[in-house]
Design an enzyme around this catalytic site. Structure first.
Site, PDB file in Angstrom:
ATOM      1  N   CYS A   1       3.495   1.742   2.775  1.00 16.94           N
ATOM      2  CA  CYS A   1       4.666   0.966   2.619  1.00 16.94           C
ATOM      3  C   CYS A   1       5.990   1.992   1.669  1.00 16.94           C
ATOM      4  CB  CYS A   1       4.652  -0.313   1.926  1.00 16.94           C
ATOM      5  SG  CYS A   1       3.550  -1.455   2.549  1.00 16.94           S
TER       6      CYS A   1
ATOM      7  N   CYS B   1       0.862  -1.150  -0.058  1.00 20.04           N
ATOM      8  CA  CYS B   1       0.057  -0.059   0.100  1.00 20.04           C
ATOM      9  C   CYS B   1       0.921   1.188  -0.031  1.00 20.04           C
ATOM     10  CB  CYS B   1      -0.980  -0.048   1.203  1.00 20.04           C
ATOM     11  SG  CYS B   1      -0.073   0.054   2.861  1.00 20.04           S
TER      12      CYS B   1
ATOM     13  N   ASP C   1      10.029  25.734 -34.074  1.00 22.13           N
ATOM     14  CA  ASP C   1      11.126  26.025 -35.007  1.00 22.13           C
ATOM     15  C   ASP C   1      10.730  25.570 -36.424  1.00 22.13           C
ATOM     16  OD1 ASP C   1      13.742  26.181 -36.032  1.00 22.13           O
ATOM     17  OD2 ASP C   1      14.012  24.192 -36.050  1.00 22.13           O
TER      18      ASP C   1
END
Length: 753
Positions: A24, A21, A443
């Site tokens: 952790c 989860c 560009d």
């Protein structure tokens, strides 16, 4: 005075096991951050930790730190190998074990659930059969939860496994008490089933359905969730699978098969029809069409011949090719694409950092709430079993799994889908920037235009030799020219008349600044700069060519003007659609180029761009970006050359064309792999869809807990239903993210140029 030594910062990837989860994730990151100079980003969906650390902190110390936090950690066995290739076998073993545990749990738990939920089927001593079946589920099936919960307890931390373990232990322990001491073990006992907890009348109720339902639903949810998360990484694994395993190397007149790892730059290898190109290279012999769809997202096969470049992983769809290797291993385009996608999936969005921070304190708060609920119910004089049931429901329902999966699963699906479409995103920060850009600086050369000279238009004199004949003669005489205009005419003539080879040229001569002449098939052919003595049809076309910033040349055959050819850097196919789509998305296009004013204005006019900056130096491009940002605009820059690198780095978001220089790609946050400017609109829309998906995921994850936890606290949620709801919440989040895998860019109906 001596200079301070520069600290060397290294990056190490770890595979972390045992995380279940977001709590952790938070714990692993905090433990690693306690090391001097170490920062870490941990991804729950991939089980990967990307750690930045000083050179004096060895990777082995990082592994030891993670293990001290109660998790497993390993270093990659082959760092140079694209991720996803060798992980299939360990994944299949883990999946098989999970399936076996889930199958056994289902066989034991389903009879308990049925007997507990259908009173009419409750035979004499049914409760003891349920107890015998539930005991292995509460112990063996739930053993991984218990082990991880105890490991966390030793490290003074609590995670989702703590909640599940406590829920199972409490349910089973209460049921055992009720059976042995509370009168529920009497023969003939019947127990009604209700989705809502209720007080007992006489004998204490047993909650074996909760003791087996919680691990059953959690294991089933994790199994399906793991399958779904595996799907979010499908694009990355497909990239890894594109790499060829063996290659046929040509040595003189013979061939020999080699593992692709032994292929070296300069080797000439054979690519037969249907085979994958082993590595990046240049075609030395043969012609064919190659399918690049899986590498760059290019939908149409590309014709290649001697001198053409090919990309490793492309499929040869036609004839036999001999290819000279120009890059191998980690230097190939496929390896770079795979690394970019992997790096992108290792990052975190800002929203996920907030979710992980919340999850870090969420589990301890839930434990405190569960104890408070138990004490409150008992203090208020409620039935003990109702108090225990409410406590267990709070423990089980309040799982932060969905919070931990909300962002990484969406990012994995989106970056993988983007790679399939030819859009490489460097990380979640780039996705967030893509969503918010309102100005894009484009560009010209190599981005909006093809970047090389080509014939834009041929105007033949009516009643003359005809367009095809003039092209053959002009192409033949230009074969001897090294000028870019000459090469463009020769290449155009070969493509325009492929069935007839260009004839030989004799008496060739070139006049600097004027043109070339030669004798072809007995005729004097001249390709010269135009003068005032042109036929009316060509004289009328000349001003149009000059206004469009093309270079005009006239073709004379035996002294008679036969055609006017307009040569220039032509606009890429799809550039108009790309600019039009950006405007529709609310993004303002700006053209900035180092080219002259006339070509810049011509391209801008053709594409409908109003703001034009011509003859820009790299410093002026970067200054333009700074000015736009100071005006409060969120600026993206699209470029392909070294002169664009400073502007790319200074923008809110840098976007490089895939065919551009390494300097441009290195400074960019997003790379358009196939060099198609149309992919920019796809990238913006994919980013917006991804961030929208993440917001929905987080809203669901937070909203789910905001609704279910209060229901469990007041006793309106059965623990078994709570376990099912918790699993469904994670599946909904992952399922919502998986929708990104099927996302398709829509092509608006607009005029093309």
């Amino acid at each position: 005075m001596s200079a301070e030594p520069v600290a060397v910062v290294m990056t190490t990837d770890l595979t972390v096991g045992g995380m279940t989860c977001a709590a952790c994730v938070n714990r692993v990151e905090k433990k690693l951050a306690k090391l001097d100079g170490v920062t870490a980003t941990v991804n729950l969906a991939t089980g990967r930790a990307r750690v930045s650390h000083p050179a004096h902190v060895p990777p082995e110390e990082l592994v030891a730190t993670v293990e001290k936090a109660g998790y497993t950690a390993t270093l990659p066995a082959l760092p140079e190998q694209p991720e996803g290739g060798d992980e299939d076998e360990p994944e299949s073993v883990d999946t098989r074990r999970e399936r076996e545990r889930l199958t056994v749990t289902g066989l034991l738990a389903v009879p308990v659930l049925v007997l507990s939920m259908v009173p009419a089927w409750q035979f004499r001593n049914w409760q003891w059969l349920c107890f015998v079946l539930a005991a292995p589920v509460a112990v063996w099936s739930s053993w991984p939860f218990h082990v991880r919960a105890l490991r966390g307890l030793r490290h003074s931390t609590a995670t989702m496994d703590t909640l599940v373990s406590l829920g199972v232990v409490a349910s089973f322990s209460w049921s055992a008490y009720a059976l042995f001491l509370g009168g529920a073990g009497e023969p003939g006992m019947r127990m009604p089933f209700s989705l809502l907890p209720s007080a007992s009348e006489g004998a204490a109720h047993i909650y074996l359905e909760a003791a087996v339902g919680v691990p059953l639903f959690v294991l089933a949810g994790r199994f399906l969730e793991a399958r779904a998360r595996h799907g979010t990484g499908a694009a990355l694994r497909s990239l890894a699978q594109l790499a060829a395993k063996e290659v046929s190397v040509r040595e003189g007149a013979s061939e020999r098969r080699l593992p692709v790892e032994q292929l070296r730059t300069g080797h000439v290898f054979v690519v037969r029809p249907g085979e994958r190109v082993a590595t990046d290279g240049e075609v030395t012999e043969g012609s064919s069409a190659v399918d690049l769809s899986l590498v760059t997202g290019e939908s149409e096969p590309v014709e290649v011949g001697p001198g053409s470049t090919v990309v490793g992983g492309a499929v040869n769809a036609g004839g036999l090719l001999l290819v000279r290797a120009t890059a191998v291993g980690a230097d190939t385009q496929l390896a770079r694409i795979t690394k970019l996608v992997t790096d992108a999936q290792a990052g975190k969005a800002r929203a996920q950092r907030l979710a992980d921070a919340v999850a870090g304190v969420f589990v301890p708060v839930v434990l405190a709430l569960a104890v408070t609920v138990l004490g409150f119910w008992l203090g208020a004089g409620a039935d003990p079993q109702a108090a225990v049931t409410a406590c267990v429901a709070v423990l089980v329902v309040a799982c932060p799994c969905a919070l931990g999966l909300a962002t990484p699963t969406a990012l994995m699906a989106a970056t993988g889908r983007g790679a399939q479409l030819g859009v490489l995103v460097s990380g979640p920060q780039a996705l967030e920037s893509l969503q918010h850009i309102d100005t894009v600086v484009l560009d010209k050369t190599g981005t909006l235009t093809a970047g090389h000279m080509s014939v834009a238009r041929v105007t033949a004199v009516p009643g003359g030799l005809g367009r095809e004949a003039v092209l053959r003669l002009a192409g033949a005489v230009e074969q001897g020219s090294e000028h870019p205009l000459g090469r463009a005419i020769a290449a155009y003539a070969q493509r325009a008349v492929p069935e007839r080879p260009l004839p030989e040229v004799g008496e060739f001569s070139a006049e600097a600044g004027r043109g070339v002449r030669g004798r072809v098939e007995g005729r004097l052919v001249e390709v010269l700069a135009p003068d005032d003595l042109l036929p009316p049809a060509l004289a009328d076309a000349l001003p149009v060519a000059e206004a469009a910033a093309y270079t005009p040349v006239v073709v004379l055959v035996d002294g008679v003007a036969e055609a006017l050819m307009e040569i220039g850097d032509v606009v890429r196919p799809g550039s108009y659609r790309a600019v039009d789509r950006l405007r529709r998305l609310g993004v303002r296009p700006v053209l900035a180029t180092g080219d002259r004013e006339a070509p810049a204005r011509a391209v801008a006019s053709a594409l409908g761009i109003e703001e034009v900056h011509a003859r820009c130096t790299p410093e002026e491009k970067a200054a333009l970006v700074r000015e736009l940002r100071e005006e409060g605009r969120r600026v993206a820059v699209v470029g392909d050359g070294v002169n664009d690198a400073a502007a790319l780095a200074g923008a809110d978001l840098g976007i490089a064309m895939g065919g551009g220089t390494d300097a441009a790609i290195g400074a960019a946050d997003v790379t358009l792999v196939r060099g198609d400017i149309e992919a920019l609109g796809d990238a913006v829309r994919l980013a917006r869809r991804t961030l929208g998906t993440i917001r929905v995921n987080l809203l669901w994850a937070f909203g789910y807990n905001a609704v279910t936890v209060p229901l469990a606290m007041v006793g309106l949620l059965n623990p078994m239903v709570a376990a099912a709801a918790m699993s469904v919440s994670s599946l909904l989040v992952v399922g919502n993210s998986l929708r990104l895998r099927a996302w398709q860019p829509t092509r608006p109906r607009s005029r093309t140029r």
